[in-house]
Design a protein around this motif. Structure first.
Motif, PDB file in Angstrom:
ATOM      1  N   ARG A 115       0.814  -1.220   0.000  1.00  0.00           N
ATOM      2  CA  ARG A 115       0.000   0.000   0.000  1.00  0.00           C
ATOM      3  C   ARG A 115       0.847   1.271   0.000  1.00  0.00           C
ATOM      4  NH1 ARG A 115      -5.317  -1.111   3.690  1.00  0.00           N
ATOM      5  NH2 ARG A 115      -5.722  -3.243   2.984  1.00  0.00           N
ATOM      6  N   GLY A 116       2.155   1.118  -0.081  1.00  0.00           N
ATOM      7  CA  GLY A 116       3.038   2.269  -0.211  1.00  0.00           C
ATOM      8  C   GLY A 116       3.641   2.803   1.068  1.00  0.00           C
ATOM      9  N   HIS A 117       3.450   2.106   2.171  1.00  0.00           N
ATOM     10  CA  HIS A 117       4.012   2.559   3.445  1.00  0.00           C
ATOM     11  C   HIS A 117       5.426   2.020   3.632  1.00  0.00           C
ATOM     12  CE1 HIS A 117       0.259   4.288   4.812  1.00  0.00           C
ATOM     13  NE2 HIS A 117      -0.350   3.209   4.386  1.00  0.00           N
ATOM     14  N   ALA A 118       6.239   2.790   4.333  1.00  0.00           N
ATOM     15  CA  ALA A 118       7.589   2.345   4.672  1.00  0.00           C
ATOM     16  C   ALA A 118       7.491   1.289   5.769  1.00  0.00           C
ATOM     17  CB  ALA A 118       8.425   3.526   5.158  1.00  0.00           C
ATOM     18  N   VAL A 119       8.214   0.192   5.594  1.00  0.00           N
ATOM     19  CA  VAL A 119       8.212  -0.878   6.591  1.00  0.00           C
ATOM     20  C   VAL A 119       9.648  -1.265   6.914  1.00  0.00           C
ATOM     21  CG1 VAL A 119       5.955  -1.758   5.877  1.00  0.00           C
ATOM     22  CG2 VAL A 119       8.014  -2.754   4.915  1.00  0.00           C
ATOM     23  N   VAL A 120       9.820  -1.747   8.146  1.00  0.00           N
ATOM     24  CA  VAL A 120      11.137  -2.196   8.605  1.00  0.00           C
ATOM     25  C   VAL A 120      10.990  -3.640   9.060  1.00  0.00           C
ATOM     26  CG1 VAL A 120      13.003  -1.794  10.252  1.00  0.00           C
ATOM     27  CG2 VAL A 120      11.719   0.158   9.315  1.00  0.00           C
ATOM     28  N   GLU A 121      11.733  -4.524   8.410  1.00  0.00           N
ATOM     29  CA  GLU A 121      11.688  -5.944   8.728  1.00  0.00           C
ATOM     30  C   GLU A 121      12.209  -6.200  10.137  1.00  0.00           C
ATOM     31  OE1 GLU A 121      13.409 -10.210   7.041  1.00  0.00           O
ATOM     32  OE2 GLU A 121      14.096  -8.352   6.144  1.00  0.00           O
ATOM     33  N   GLU A 122      11.694  -7.227  10.751  1.00  0.00           N
ATOM     34  CA  GLU A 122      12.078  -7.600  12.117  1.00  0.00           C
ATOM     35  C   GLU A 122      13.594  -7.786  12.247  1.00  0.00           C
ATOM     36  OE1 GLU A 122      11.502 -11.391  15.121  1.00  0.00           O
ATOM     37  OE2 GLU A 122      10.171 -11.198  13.413  1.00  0.00           O
ATOM     38  N   PRO A 123      14.212  -7.127  13.237  1.00  0.00           N
ATOM     39  CA  PRO A 123      15.654  -7.317  13.436  1.00  0.00           C
ATOM     40  C   PRO A 123      16.025  -8.785  13.647  1.00  0.00           C
ATOM     41  CG  PRO A 123      14.913  -5.426  14.705  1.00  0.00           C
ATOM     42  CD  PRO A 123      13.680  -6.105  14.146  1.00  0.00           C
ATOM     43  N   GLY A 124      15.249  -9.498  14.422  1.00  0.00           N
ATOM     44  CA  GLY A 124      15.576 -10.889  14.724  1.00  0.00           C
ATOM     45  C   GLY A 124      15.689 -11.759  13.487  1.00  0.00           C
ATOM     46  N   ARG A 125      14.770 -11.603  12.567  1.00  0.00           N
ATOM     47  CA  ARG A 125      14.817 -12.401  11.328  1.00  0.00           C
ATOM     48  C   ARG A 125      16.068 -12.076  10.519  1.00  0.00           C
ATOM     49  NH1 ARG A 125      11.195 -16.584   9.769  1.00  0.00           N
ATOM     50  NH2 ARG A 125       9.291 -16.307  10.926  1.00  0.00           N
ATOM     51  N   ARG A 126      16.412 -10.802  10.447  1.00  0.00           N
ATOM     52  CA  ARG A 126      17.606 -10.407   9.690  1.00  0.00           C
ATOM     53  C   ARG A 126      18.870 -10.961  10.340  1.00  0.00           C
ATOM     54  NH1 ARG A 126      17.222  -4.234   9.504  1.00  0.00           N
ATOM     55  NH2 ARG A 126      15.693  -4.538  11.136  1.00  0.00           N
ATOM     56  N   GLY A 129       5.881  10.190   6.200  1.00  0.00           N
ATOM     57  CA  GLY A 129       4.694   9.349   6.354  1.00  0.00           C
ATOM     58  C   GLY A 129       4.837   8.322   7.463  1.00  0.00           C
ATOM     59  N   TRP A 130       3.876   7.412   7.495  1.00  0.00           N
ATOM     60  CA  TRP A 130       3.891   6.339   8.494  1.00  0.00           C
ATOM     61  C   TRP A 130       5.034   5.393   8.194  1.00  0.00           C
ATOM     62  CZ3 TRP A 130       1.257   7.291  12.621  1.00  0.00           C
ATOM     63  CH2 TRP A 130       0.038   7.963  12.568  1.00  0.00           C
ATOM     64  N   ARG A 131       5.692   4.928   9.255  1.00  0.00           N
ATOM     65  CA  ARG A 131       6.759   3.941   9.173  1.00  0.00           C
ATOM     66  C   ARG A 131       6.376   2.802  10.114  1.00  0.00           C
ATOM     67  NH1 ARG A 131       8.342   9.096   9.884  1.00  0.00           N
ATOM     68  NH2 ARG A 131       8.647   8.807  12.099  1.00  0.00           N
ATOM     69  N   PHE A 132       6.303   1.606   9.591  1.00  0.00           N
ATOM     70  CA  PHE A 132       5.839   0.458  10.369  1.00  0.00           C
ATOM     71  C   PHE A 132       7.002  -0.498  10.637  1.00  0.00           C
ATOM     72  CE2 PHE A 132       2.128   2.090   8.179  1.00  0.00           C
ATOM     73  CZ  PHE A 132       1.230   2.210   9.229  1.00  0.00           C
ATOM     74  N   PHE A 133       7.134  -0.863  11.905  1.00  0.00           N
ATOM     75  CA  PHE A 133       8.216  -1.733  12.352  1.00  0.00           C
ATOM     76  C   PHE A 133       7.666  -3.102  12.747  1.00  0.00           C
ATOM     77  CE2 PHE A 133       9.702   2.504  12.895  1.00  0.00           C
ATOM     78  CZ  PHE A 133      11.069   2.471  12.774  1.00  0.00           C
ATOM     79  N   ASP A 134       8.276  -4.144  12.211  1.00  0.00           N
ATOM     80  CA  ASP A 134       7.981  -5.519  12.610  1.00  0.00           C
ATOM     81  C   ASP A 134       8.886  -5.802  13.807  1.00  0.00           C
ATOM     82  OD1 ASP A 134       7.608  -8.254  12.879  1.00  0.00           O
ATOM     83  OD2 ASP A 134       7.868  -8.684  10.754  1.00  0.00           O
ATOM     84  N   ARG A 135       8.308  -5.685  14.986  1.00  0.00           N
ATOM     85  CA  ARG A 135       9.063  -5.719  16.243  1.00  0.00           C
ATOM     86  C   ARG A 135      10.009  -4.525  16.277  1.00  0.00           C
ATOM     87  NH1 ARG A 135       7.977 -10.107  19.315  1.00  0.00           N
ATOM     88  NH2 ARG A 135       7.343 -11.992  18.264  1.00  0.00           N
ATOM     89  N   GLY A 136      10.830  -4.456  17.294  1.00  0.00           N
ATOM     90  CA  GLY A 136      11.739  -3.326  17.385  1.00  0.00           C
ATOM     91  C   GLY A 136      12.517  -3.346  18.674  1.00  0.00           C
ATOM     92  N   LEU A 137      12.919  -2.169  19.090  1.00  0.00           N
ATOM     93  CA  LEU A 137      13.801  -2.012  20.231  1.00  0.00           C
ATOM     94  C   LEU A 137      13.207  -2.560  21.521  1.00  0.00           C
ATOM     95  CD1 LEU A 137      16.376  -0.926  21.463  1.00  0.00           C
ATOM     96  CD2 LEU A 137      15.258   1.294  21.673  1.00  0.00           C
ATOM     97  N   ILE A 138      11.955  -2.314  21.772  1.00  0.00           N
ATOM     98  CA  ILE A 138      11.355  -2.737  23.040  1.00  0.00           C
ATOM     99  C   ILE A 138      11.332  -4.260  23.142  1.00  0.00           C
ATOM    100  CG2 ILE A 138       9.279  -2.656  24.472  1.00  0.00           C
ATOM    101  CD1 ILE A 138       8.813   0.164  23.192  1.00  0.00           C
ATOM    102  N   ASP A 139      11.009  -4.926  22.048  1.00  0.00           N
ATOM    103  CA  ASP A 139      11.016  -6.391  22.056  1.00  0.00           C
ATOM    104  C   ASP A 139      12.402  -6.934  22.392  1.00  0.00           C
ATOM    105  OD1 ASP A 139       8.718  -5.481  20.417  1.00  0.00           O
ATOM    106  OD2 ASP A 139       8.388  -7.615  20.102  1.00  0.00           O
ATOM    107  N   ALA A 140      13.426  -6.344  21.758  1.00  0.00           N
ATOM    108  CA  ALA A 140      14.802  -6.812  21.997  1.00  0.00           C
ATOM    109  C   ALA A 140      15.254  -6.493  23.424  1.00  0.00           C
ATOM    110  CB  ALA A 140      15.746  -6.181  20.976  1.00  0.00           C
ATOM    111  N   ALA A 141      14.954  -5.285  23.888  1.00  0.00           N
ATOM    112  CA  ALA A 141      15.341  -4.908  25.252  1.00  0.00           C
ATOM    113  C   ALA A 141      14.603  -5.752  26.284  1.00  0.00           C
ATOM    114  CB  ALA A 141      15.081  -3.420  25.480  1.00  0.00           C
ATOM    115  N   ALA A 142      13.342  -6.061  26.009  1.00  0.00           N
ATOM    116  CA  ALA A 142      12.565  -6.916  26.924  1.00  0.00           C
ATOM    117  C   ALA A 142      13.185  -8.309  27.007  1.00  0.00           C
ATOM    118  CB  ALA A 142      11.116  -7.004  26.466  1.00  0.00           C
TER     119      ALA A 142
END
Length: 181
Positions: free
Chosen positions: A25-36, A77-90
């Motif tokens: 749909r044209g939104h910026a997305v960031v793949e999950e750090p863990g998968r990468r 615009g909107w930037r969507f993160f698949d997981r992120g810093l809080i998940d990793a810090a948790a």
């Protein structure tokens, strides 16, 4: 307004599929750090893998999530993160007891609304990058569902519906929030 939106929740709950729909749909997305990280470590025979050295994995995920968060502020615009810093810090805090959550989450904030994918056994699968079982995924979800409100985020549980409808639901919630401000 902070337009960095975090999508977190249960492993195998449809986060990556939802992010793919948002990208279409044209939104910026960031793949999950863990998968990468898992892909990189498997390719080079590394050990920063959740099933080998979870602490090293969590530390790499924190560093990658901070870099992702910083880089995303350059995008409009909107930037969507698949997981992120809080998940990793948790994860790191859960494993070591280090007070990573409050220190990192105060500096690197996401949009006030966090979207969580609930446990969804009908779609949960393991794969070479996700080797933990469903019970472990639920335990992680329960930790995250408690952490986000404690850090001052409003949590919205995503309904178990078709991916296009889920994307519509998420975008509608964000537009309602924007109109209220």
């Amino acid at each position: 307004m902070n337009r960095s939106v975090l999508i977190s929740g249960c492993s195998g709950g449809g986060k990556s599929t939802l992010l793919a729909e948002l990208a279409v749909r044209g939104h910026a997305v960031v793949e999950e750090p863990g998968r990468r990280i898992v892909k990189q470590e498997l390719e080079r025979g590394g050990v920063a893998l959740p099933w080998v050295d979870m602490v090293a994995f969590a530390r790499r995920a924190i560093a990658m999530a901070i870099a992702d968060h910083t880089a995303a502020h350059e995008q409009a615009g909107w930037r969507f993160f698949d997981r992120g810093l809080i998940d990793a810090a948790a994860a790191l805090q859960h494993l070591t007891g280090e007070p990573a959550l409050e220190k990192l989450s105060a500096v690197h904030r996401y949009h006030e609304t966090i979207f969580l994918t609930p446990p969804w056994p009908e779609i949960y699968t393991t794969d070479p990058e996700r080797r933990h079982d469903f019970d472990e995924a639920i335990a992680e979800y329960d930790r995250l569902a408690a952490i986000y409100p404690a850090l001052g985020y409003q949590v919205v549980i995503l309904p178990k519906i078709a991916v296009a409808d889920r994307a519509d639901f998420l975008l509608d919630r964000l537009s309602q929030k924007t109109e209220q401000q």
